[in-house]
Design a protein around this motif. Structure first.
Motif, PDB file in Angstrom:
ATOM      1  N   VAL A   1      26.999  63.249  25.592  1.00  0.00           N
ATOM      2  CA  VAL A   1      26.779  61.919  25.025  1.00  0.00           C
ATOM      3  C   VAL A   1      27.772  60.883  25.536  1.00  0.00           C
ATOM      4  N   SER A   2      28.702  61.287  26.398  1.00  0.00           N
ATOM      5  CA  SER A   2      29.671  60.337  26.936  1.00  0.00           C
ATOM      6  C   SER A   2      29.685  60.452  28.455  1.00  0.00           C
ATOM      7  N   PRO A   3      30.241  59.462  29.164  1.00  0.00           N
ATOM      8  CA  PRO A   3      30.250  59.522  30.631  1.00  0.00           C
ATOM      9  C   PRO A   3      31.273  60.499  31.189  1.00  0.00           C
ATOM     10  N   ASN A   4      32.126  61.054  30.350  1.00  0.00           N
ATOM     11  CA  ASN A   4      33.235  61.884  30.792  1.00  0.00           C
ATOM     12  C   ASN A   4      32.821  63.341  30.962  1.00  0.00           C
ATOM     13  N   PHE A   5      33.390  64.030  31.971  1.00  0.00           N
ATOM     14  CA  PHE A   5      33.142  65.461  32.105  1.00  0.00           C
ATOM     15  C   PHE A   5      34.307  66.166  32.775  1.00  0.00           C
ATOM     16  N   GLU A   6      34.316  67.475  32.609  1.00  0.00           N
ATOM     17  CA  GLU A   6      35.276  68.346  33.293  1.00  0.00           C
ATOM     18  C   GLU A   6      34.539  68.983  34.465  1.00  0.00           C
ATOM     19  N   LEU A   7      35.162  68.979  35.635  1.00  0.00           N
ATOM     20  CA  LEU A   7      34.476  69.395  36.853  1.00  0.00           C
ATOM     21  C   LEU A   7      35.163  70.588  37.514  1.00  0.00           C
ATOM     22  N   HIS A   8      34.357  71.612  37.804  1.00  0.00           N
ATOM     23  CA  HIS A   8      34.807  72.778  38.560  1.00  0.00           C
ATOM     24  C   HIS A   8      33.954  72.887  39.819  1.00  0.00           C
ATOM     25  N   ILE A   9      34.515  73.473  40.866  1.00  0.00           N
ATOM     26  CA  ILE A   9      33.793  73.563  42.138  1.00  0.00           C
ATOM     27  C   ILE A   9      33.953  74.960  42.717  1.00  0.00           C
ATOM     28  N   ALA A  10      32.906  75.428  43.409  1.00  0.00           N
ATOM     29  CA  ALA A  10      32.938  76.734  44.068  1.00  0.00           C
ATOM     30  C   ALA A  10      31.968  76.695  45.240  1.00  0.00           C
ATOM     31  N   PRO A  11      32.190  77.515  46.260  1.00  0.00           N
ATOM     32  CA  PRO A  11      31.196  77.602  47.339  1.00  0.00           C
ATOM     33  C   PRO A  11      29.844  77.994  46.754  1.00  0.00           C
ATOM     34  N   ALA A  12      28.807  77.280  47.118  1.00  0.00           N
ATOM     35  CA  ALA A  12      27.492  77.556  46.541  1.00  0.00           C
ATOM     36  C   ALA A  12      27.027  78.978  46.820  1.00  0.00           C
TER      37      ALA A  12
ATOM     38  N   ASP B   1      41.018  62.917  32.929  1.00  0.00           N
ATOM     39  CA  ASP B   1      40.851  62.114  34.147  1.00  0.00           C
ATOM     40  C   ASP B   1      39.768  61.054  33.986  1.00  0.00           C
ATOM     41  N   GLU B   2      38.953  61.178  32.942  1.00  0.00           N
ATOM     42  CA  GLU B   2      37.916  60.196  32.618  1.00  0.00           C
ATOM     43  C   GLU B   2      37.019  59.898  33.820  1.00  0.00           C
ATOM     44  N   VAL B   3      36.447  60.959  34.367  1.00  0.00           N
ATOM     45  CA  VAL B   3      35.563  60.871  35.535  1.00  0.00           C
ATOM     46  C   VAL B   3      34.108  60.960  35.078  1.00  0.00           C
ATOM     47  N   SER B   4      33.242  60.135  35.663  1.00  0.00           N
ATOM     48  CA  SER B   4      31.840  60.117  35.256  1.00  0.00           C
ATOM     49  C   SER B   4      30.867  60.521  36.352  1.00  0.00           C
ATOM     50  N   ASN B   5      31.315  60.576  37.617  1.00  0.00           N
ATOM     51  CA  ASN B   5      30.399  60.948  38.697  1.00  0.00           C
ATOM     52  C   ASN B   5      31.215  61.307  39.929  1.00  0.00           C
ATOM     53  N   LEU B   6      30.594  62.047  40.852  1.00  0.00           N
ATOM     54  CA  LEU B   6      31.285  62.418  42.078  1.00  0.00           C
ATOM     55  C   LEU B   6      30.321  62.455  43.249  1.00  0.00           C
TER      56      LEU B   6
ATOM     57  N   GLY C   1      32.179  65.438  53.740  1.00  0.00           N
ATOM     58  CA  GLY C   1      33.172  66.239  54.436  1.00  0.00           C
ATOM     59  C   GLY C   1      34.189  66.773  53.445  1.00  0.00           C
ATOM     60  N   ASP C   2      35.463  66.477  53.698  1.00  0.00           N
ATOM     61  CA  ASP C   2      36.508  66.889  52.765  1.00  0.00           C
ATOM     62  C   ASP C   2      36.889  65.756  51.815  1.00  0.00           C
ATOM     63  N   ASP C   3      36.211  64.639  51.929  1.00  0.00           N
ATOM     64  CA  ASP C   3      36.495  63.505  51.057  1.00  0.00           C
ATOM     65  C   ASP C   3      35.749  63.657  49.735  1.00  0.00           C
ATOM     66  N   LEU C   4      36.489  63.565  48.653  1.00  0.00           N
ATOM     67  CA  LEU C   4      35.919  63.626  47.313  1.00  0.00           C
ATOM     68  C   LEU C   4      35.998  62.234  46.696  1.00  0.00           C
ATOM     69  N   TYR C   5      34.832  61.652  46.419  1.00  0.00           N
ATOM     70  CA  TYR C   5      34.757  60.338  45.800  1.00  0.00           C
ATOM     71  C   TYR C   5      34.429  60.513  44.318  1.00  0.00           C
ATOM     72  N   LEU C   6      35.124  59.765  43.476  1.00  0.00           N
ATOM     73  CA  LEU C   6      34.946  59.876  42.032  1.00  0.00           C
ATOM     74  C   LEU C   6      34.796  58.498  41.408  1.00  0.00           C
ATOM     75  N   ILE C   7      33.907  58.399  40.425  1.00  0.00           N
ATOM     76  CA  ILE C   7      33.844  57.205  39.581  1.00  0.00           C
ATOM     77  C   ILE C   7      34.650  57.522  38.328  1.00  0.00           C
ATOM     78  N   THR C   8      35.636  56.690  38.040  1.00  0.00           N
ATOM     79  CA  THR C   8      36.493  56.931  36.889  1.00  0.00           C
ATOM     80  C   THR C   8      36.695  55.652  36.085  1.00  0.00           C
ATOM     81  N   TYR C   9      36.873  55.825  34.774  1.00  0.00           N
ATOM     82  CA  TYR C   9      37.197  54.669  33.942  1.00  0.00           C
ATOM     83  C   TYR C   9      38.610  54.777  33.365  1.00  0.00           C
ATOM     84  N   LYS C  10      39.428  55.598  33.970  1.00  0.00           N
ATOM     85  CA  LYS C  10      40.824  55.699  33.540  1.00  0.00           C
ATOM     86  C   LYS C  10      41.547  54.406  33.906  1.00  0.00           C
ATOM     87  N   ALA C  11      42.042  53.723  32.892  1.00  0.00           N
ATOM     88  CA  ALA C  11      42.692  52.413  33.072  1.00  0.00           C
ATOM     89  C   ALA C  11      41.756  51.397  33.725  1.00  0.00           C
ATOM     90  N   ALA C  12      40.457  51.636  33.626  1.00  0.00           N
ATOM     91  CA  ALA C  12      39.459  50.730  34.215  1.00  0.00           C
ATOM     92  C   ALA C  12      38.160  50.876  33.430  1.00  0.00           C
TER      93      ALA C  12
END
Length: 726
Positions: free
Chosen positions: A284-295, A313-318, A322-333
Motif C-alpha cells: 500500500v506504499s511506494p516503499n519496498f525492500e529489494l533483494h537480487i540474485a542471478p535469475a 532507503d525509501e526506494v520505490s522503483n529500480l 549493465g552494472d548501473d543500478l538506477y533507483l527512484i527514491t523519496y528519501k529527503a525528496a
C-alpha cells in the motif's frame, strides 16, 4: 460512432414523470428493516457500540436473505426510473463505440494486448507478430464461460521469447483464479494449471519455468485474516507436478531474510534481465525492500539472494543497465528523484543524482539502450523525459498536447513506447525514435469514435480548510452558464498515493455532460498528486484532510456557481468510501445524492477482514491507541446520527469482492436507512456475479453506470419531496 446523442434530456420533464411513478412505489414499498443487535467493544477505555455487527456474517442465512431483499428492492426502484433505460442505451453506445485495446506488452517484435470489440462482453487476449502484422486471438474467456459461471482474464505475462503466455482465468468478477499457460505455436493451453493465483507471475530467462504466488484456501478453523499473510513465491517448471513446486522467496523461505508475516513478497524478472528481484512490500506504499540474485539461480536449492535496499532507503522503483543500478527514491525528496549506483557494489549514500527532485513528481522510469526514460507527474498530469546516459534531461516532444506515460522500454532497443491521451482525446500508443527525434503512432490502439470537440477540460485549484491549495479537474460542455443549477458530479479518492486527477478519456463523463452536467474530480490529500508528502497529508491520523479537502472542493463548486447543494452529486469508491461516508456525515447539507462504490465505509472493522491486514500500513490498526483513534476518526458508519437529514445514497457492491467486504456497504445502508430524517432513498445495490471491479464485464459496467447516473439525476432539483423529486 458517437457524435451527439439524438435525444437531449433536460431535467424538468423526466423528473415530473419520475415523481408520478416513484411516489406510489415508495408509498407501498420500503427496504427491509435490519434488526438492531448492539455489540459493545472497548478500545483503550472508549466504548464503541456497533448496532449491526451481525451483518458481518455474510455466510449466515439471515444476512444473506436481508442483503438479497435489499438488492431486490434496489433493483425494483432503479428499474422504475424512466431515464434509466435511456441512459443504459446511451452508455452502451458510448462504451461500445469502436474497438478498445489496452494492456499492451511487448516481447521482441511481438505485441500482446487485450481487445474488446462492439458486441463483445469480455476483453480477450490477442497477439501481433509485428505492428503491421495481422492479429491472432489467443484467449477468449467468453467461450470458456457457461450458463452458471462467467470467466474473465485477470492478468497475463508473456515469456521472454514471446512463445508462451501465462494468464489467470478468474470466475464471477473475483480476482483469485487459475493460472494457465498458452502455447502460441500449438494454439492451446498446456496441461499446467495452478489454482488460487492472483498476481506475481514472472518468467525465468530460459522460459522453461515461472514464478507465482499461491494464496491459501481458507478452510475451517483458519481465520480470514490469514489470506494475505506469510506469503511465499513458488517456481513452477513446465510439465512437472504443481505439488512439487518449491518456494524461492518469501516468508520463512530463507533464514537470512526475515520477512514479517503481513508483508507481501514478490519475485520479478524483467524482460531479458539476467537478474531476479526479490521484493518485500507493504502493498500500500511506494516503499519496498529489494533483494537480487542471478535469475538462473532460482533452480538451485540455495538461492544467493543479496540485499540491495531496505525500507529506510525509501526506494520505490529500480532499473538496471549493465552494472548501473538506477533507483527512484523519496528519501529527503518527497516528490522523488532518480539516483545511480552499482549493482555489484551498491552504495546509496554515495549515489549520483541523475534526475533531481523538483516541482514535478518522479513516478516511473525505464532503461532503454539509448537513454533512461523518466515519467513525471506535474500537478496530476504525466510527462516523459529522456535522459541520455551521461547526459542531461530533455523533455520528450509529444505529437500533441496531452498526458504521456511509459508503456515499454528495454536495454536491447533504442527509444520508448508510450501512451498519450487527454480528457477530450482517446488514448493512442506511440513509439519514439531518438535518432530521428520523431514519434510515430503505432496504430495498435484504434481511435475511439466519440466526438469531444464541444467539451472544455481544465484544472483549477481551490483552498481547503487549512489554506492548502488542492487541484481539481473540471469538464463541461462549452458555453455552459454558471447559474448554480447545473447537475454536478464530484468524484474523489485520496489514498495509497494514487493520482486521482490524471486525465482520462471517460465515456461516462460524456453521458453526464450531455444532460447538462458538470463533471469534476478533486485531487484530495492522501493521493499522489504532489508526491509522498501529499500522500502522508491524508494518511492515518491526518486522514481527515482527505474528506475535508473534498468538502472544500464541493464548496468551491457552489461558490463559483457551477452548482448548488440541491444539484450536487458525489461519488467515491473503495478507499474513497472513507471520503464519501465522512463527507456526508460531516456535511449532509452540502450534497443531494451520493454513491459509495465498493466502499470502505466501516474502517474500524477492516482489520478483521482478509484484505484488512495488508492495509494496516495505510490506515492503522485498532490494536494500538494511535491506530484506533485514526480509524474511529475515519469510520463513517460510526458517525451516522439519528434524526439527521442525510442525502439520497446508493451503495454499490459486488458480492465476490476480495478487497472490501460487502458487509461494509450492508452495515452502512442499514444504519443510514434507520437514522435518516430526510426520507431520501438509501439503496443497497448488489451484483451477485461481480467483485471489486476487476473482472467486471462490459454489460455489468454499463448497467451499474446507468443505475447510478439515473439515480443521481432523479434526486437532483430545487424542490425535493419525500423521495427527492421535484
Amino acid at each position: 460512432m458517437y457524435h451527439r446523442h439524438p435525444t437531449t434530456l433536460t431535467l424538468a420533464a423526466p423528473l415530473i414523470i419520475l415523481f408520478a411513478i416513484t411516489a406510489s412505489v415508495s408509498a407501498q414499498d420500503k427496504p427491509p428493516i435490519a434488526p438492531v443487535r448492539p455489540v459493545e467493544d472497548t478500545y483503550f477505555g472508549q466504548k464503541i457500540t456497533d448496532p449491526y455487527r451481525w451483518l458481518e456474517d455474510q455466510k449466515s442465512e439471515e444476512t444473506s436473505k436481508w442483503m438479497k431483499a435489499q438488492a431486490d428492492y434496489a433493483r425494483a426502484y432503479l428499474d422504475r426510473l424512466p431515464m434509466r433505460e435511456e441512459l443504459a442505451k446511451h452508455l452502451t453506445e458510448l462504451n461500445t463505440a469502436g474497438v478498445r485495446v489496452s494492456g499492451v506488452q511487448r516481447r521482441g517484435e511481438r505485441y500482446f494486448y487485450y481487445k474488446i470489440s462492439p458486441g463483445e462482453n469480455e476483453r480477450k487476449l490477442y497477439v501481433r507478430d509485428g505492428l503491421g502484422s495481422p492479429e491472432r486471438l489467443l484467449v477468449d474467456p467468453e467461450k470458456m464461460s457457461t450458463a452458471g459461471k462467467r470467466y474473465s482474464i485477470g492478468g497475463f505475462s508473456p515469456s521472454h521469447d514471446g512463445k508462451l503466455v501465462a494468464y489467470t482465468l478468474t470466475p464471477g468478477g473475483g480476482e483469485f483464479g487459475e493460472l494457465r499457460i498458452f502455447d502460441l505455436a500449438k494454439g492451446i493451453d498446456l496441461d499446467d494449471r495452478i489454482q488460487r493465483t492472483r498476481f506475481g507471475m514472472s518468467w525465468t530467462p530460459d522460459d522453461r519455468s515461472l514464478t507465482y504466488i499461491k494464496f491459501p484456501e481458507l478452510g475451517p478453523g483458519v481465520a480470514p485474516t490469514e489470506l494475505y499473510q506469510k506469503l511465499r513465491v513458488f517456481r513452477h517448471v513446465l510439465g512437472t507436478k504443481v505439488e512439487e513446486d518449491k518456494p524461492v522467496f518469501g516468508y520463512g523461505v530463507n533464514p537470512n531474510i526475515q520477512i514479517p508475516p503481513r508483508l507481501l513478497s514478490f519475485v520479478e524478472i524483467p524482460y531479458r534481465s539476467k537478474f531476479a528481484y526479490g521484493v518485500v512490500a507493504t502493498g500500500v506504499s511506494p516503499n519496498f525492500e529489494l533483494h537480487i540474485a542471478p535469475a538462473e539461480s532460482l533452480s538451485q536449492d540455495s538461492i544467493p539472494w543479496r540485499k540491495l535496499t531496505d525500507f529506510t532507503d525509501e526506494v520505490s522503483n529500480l532499473a538496471i543497465k549493465g552494472d548501473d543500478l538506477y533507483l527512484i527514491t523519496y528519501k529527503a525528496a518527497p516528490r522523488f528523484k532518480v539516483i545511480r549506483t552499482s549493482v555489484s557494489k551498491p552504495d546509496l549514500k554515495a549515489a549520483e543524482v541523475v534526475f533531481p527532485a523538483g516541482e514535478a513528481v518522479v513516478r516511473n522510469f525505464a532503461a532503454a539502450k539509448d537513454a533512461l526514460y523518466i515519467e513525471t507527474l506535474d500537478a496530476g498530469v504525466p510527462r516523459i523525459w529522456r535522459v541520455p546516459y551521461g547526459g542531461k534531461p530533455e523533455s520528450l516532444k509529444l505529437p500533441f498536447e496531452g498526458a504521456a506515460t511509459i508503456a515499454h522500454a528495454d536495454d536491447q532497443n533504442d527509444g520508448v513506447l508510450y501512451n498519450i491521451y487527454w480528457w477530450t482525446k482517446p488514448p493512442a500508443l506511440y513509439t519514439y525514435d531518438p535518432a530521428k527525434t520523431v514519434s510515430t503512432d503505432t496504430k495498435l490502439i484504434p481511435p475511439i469514435p466519440i466526438d469531444m470537440a464541444d467539451v472544455e477540460a481544465y484544472f483549477v485549484r481551490f483552498k481547503s480548510h487549512d489554506g492548502v491549495m488542492v487541484p481539481m479537474a473540471i469538464l463541461h460542455k462549452k458555453g455552459i452558464k454558471r447559474t448554480g443549477t447545473n447537475p454536478t458530479l464530484l468524484q474523489g479518492y485520496g489514498a495509497y498515493g494514487i493520482n486521482s486527477v490524471e486525465p482520462s478519456f471517460l465515456p461516462i463523463a460524456r453521458a453526464w455532460l450531455d444532460r447538462g452536467g458538470v463533471f469534476a474530480i478533486a485531487g484530495v490529500r492522501g493521493g499522489g498528486e504532489f508526491g509522498e508528502e501529499w500522500h502522508m497529508a491524508g494518511f492515518q491520523k491526518t486522514k481527515p484532510n482527505t474528506w475535508k479537502d473534498f468538502i472544500a472542493g464541493a464548496e468551491y463548486l457552489v461558490s463559483e456557481k457551477y452548482t448548488s447543494p440541491a444539484y450536487l452529486a458525489a461519488r467515491g469508491g473503495s478507499a474513497g468510501g472513507i471520503l464519501i461516508s465522512n463527507a456526508i456525515t460531516e456535511r449532509p447539507d452540502l450534497f443531494r445524492v451520493v454513491n459509495s462504490a465498493v466502499g470502505l465505509n466501516n474502517a474500524l472493522r477492516a482489520e478483521t477482514t482478509p484484505n484488512g491486514v495488508p492495509n494496516i500500513a495505510e490506515f492503522g490498526s485498532f490494536k494500538t491507541e494511535e491506530g484506533f483513534k485514526a480509524l474511529i476518526a475515519m469510520d463513517g458508519y460510526h458517525k451516522v446520527k439519528d434524526g439527521v437529514k442525510y442525502p439520497a445514497v446508493i451503495l454499490t457492491h459486488g458480492i465476490n469482492d476480495p478487497r472490501v467486504e460487502p458487509f461494509m456497504s450492508a452495515k452502512f445502508a442499514a444504519r443510514l436507512q434507520a437514522a435518516t430524517a430526510s426520507q431520501f432513498p438509501v439503496l443497497l445495490r448488489i451484483d451477485y456475479d461481480a467483485g471489486h471491479g476487476i473482472g467486471t464485464s462490459r454489460s455489468q459496467m454499463i448497467a451499474e453506470q446507468a443505475d447510478v447516473l439515473a439515480f443521481f439525476l432523479s434526486q437532483l432539483g430545487d424542490k425535493p419531496t419525500g423521495d427527492g423529486m421535484k
